[in-house]
Enzyme design. Sequence first.
Site, PDB file in Angstrom:
ATOM      1  CB  SER A 211      -8.005   2.954   3.464  1.00 11.67           C
ATOM      2  OG  SER A 211      -7.097   2.433   4.429  1.00 11.67           O
TER       3      SER A 211
ATOM      4  CB  SER B 125      -8.065   0.138   6.244  1.00 10.38           C
ATOM      5  OG  SER B 125      -8.812   1.307   6.462  1.00 10.38           O
TER       6      SER B 125
ATOM      7  CE  LYS C 257      -3.916   1.780   2.760  1.00 14.53           C
ATOM      8  NZ  LYS C 257      -4.687   1.503   4.000  1.00 14.53           N
TER       9      LYS C 257
END
Length: 539
Positions: A206, A230, A131
């Site tokens: 997320s 997330s 990420k």
Amino acid sequence: MTKSSWEDIAATAQELRDASIGRVDPPVPDVPQKLAKNVTNIPKQLLTTDEILITETLPEDLLPSLALGKISSSAVVNAFLRRAGVAQKLTNCITELLPEEALSRAKYLDDYYHEHGSPIGPLHGLPISVKEHIGMKGKGLNAGFVSWWDHKGEEDAHVLRILWRAGCVFYARTTQPQTLMHLETSNNLYGVTVNPFNRDLTSGGSSGGEGALLGLRGSCLGIGSDIGGSVRSPAANCGLYGFRPTSYRVPVRGWSSTMLGEEQIVAVIGPLSTSLEGIKLFMKTIIAAKPWLVEPSCLPMPWKNAELEKSIARGKKLKVAVLWSDDVVRPHPPVLRALKEVVQKLEKVTTIEVTDWSPYNHDEAWEIIARLYFPDGAQEEINAIDASGEPWRPLSKLIIQENPHVKHLSVEEVWHWTSRREEYRRKYAEHWNQTATSTGPDGEPADMVDVILAPVGPGAAPPLDSAKYWGYTSQWNLLDYPALVFPVSKVDPEVDKVEEGYKPMNEKDAFNYRLYEPEVYRDAPVSLQLIGRRYEDEK
């Protein structure tokens, strides 16, 4: 000097991303102009037989082949680079590929193997996706904000250094939402990341770039983060395994976000994988490196596999309690079906005892965590968004501007809400202790529920900009309980009919009820999660 517009910065970001994909060799094939909703089979139509075989192999099966020299790291990395490039064209999940760095690293590992006849470490040659807001030295570190586009990582994040020493290869960086506080993934730098099983639905957030990439097998092991769901939301939405560990077990130094240093609700780093073994590989590798020696906030706690195995060997039944609803928002029919199917299978296992879990004031939990997410009144998020003039995404408005619990807290108010958090944790622990059926030698509760089986959300992956209810994931962030997501099924409109005549409990429940139209959710993965008590991650 004229300040660049947010549109110009976004165009630059996308050009650099596309250029990184363009450097993959052989070139990443183009995808069809007209795409079906479900694009999960398209990579098989575009890649070579060897690339398909490599990228669809589970991490625990890839590693022995790499360790025995049956396949080169260079071949594995290049296959995942090409599949990741295809995944980007199908779902918009990549911020950049790293072909030069990844192939250089792979060559080094192949040369090491040829020289020494053994792997460099337990993750020798394994590609891992990351990420974007988990920092890489010299690479961009925007955390979803246009105004942070020029931020660079000063060092490789601690978690990445550990995995690097274990022999892995970093080759792809993935998308995240504006503010990092959505259960979807959309920002103004790259746009919206969609679900590979149904492109009308969200990949989650997320860590939604990771979810979409792994869902298309453009990665087999990825790294995300979790402060309200997330890791678990994208894992669930994309049919993957995902793990939210208890706080301070996995190091976080070197990542980027607003309110760094805030301790009221602690965010964690966790893995997503195509297999349960991939999750275990990640956790065991990190904890075996003793991260607490470098990052003192990490707890000096080894991985406790042996203790768990001894408990099972003694004949102790595993007690699983089922949370059918949190009594705030009722799950959609596909989720209830998944719970029933798993319970039916568990009840046939003689070493497992199944019971029901009664939720304890889950609406109060949201009030507390929503207060503590933004003790500065979300001023850092507001400043980071407004600095570039970029527009507010719908779910940024939802969690900040439309959230009645967001306000600037005084020091005394922070103390008050932190005390409320601790009291709620105490009461929930007491609630759990009441499931005990015996007492230990010192009178402590014993033979309690081991884990809770629960929904990951009030439905499967919802339509874009509709992921408004966090309660099935944020509940466990407030309690700081570890949670593992696993895939169960997919939405079948012929089976998962609307629950006619249902009377919603409140407006949140009514919104969720209206959201469910079976055909809209076709093919969406349906997943569940197992929740343990704090620092019982291994269980």
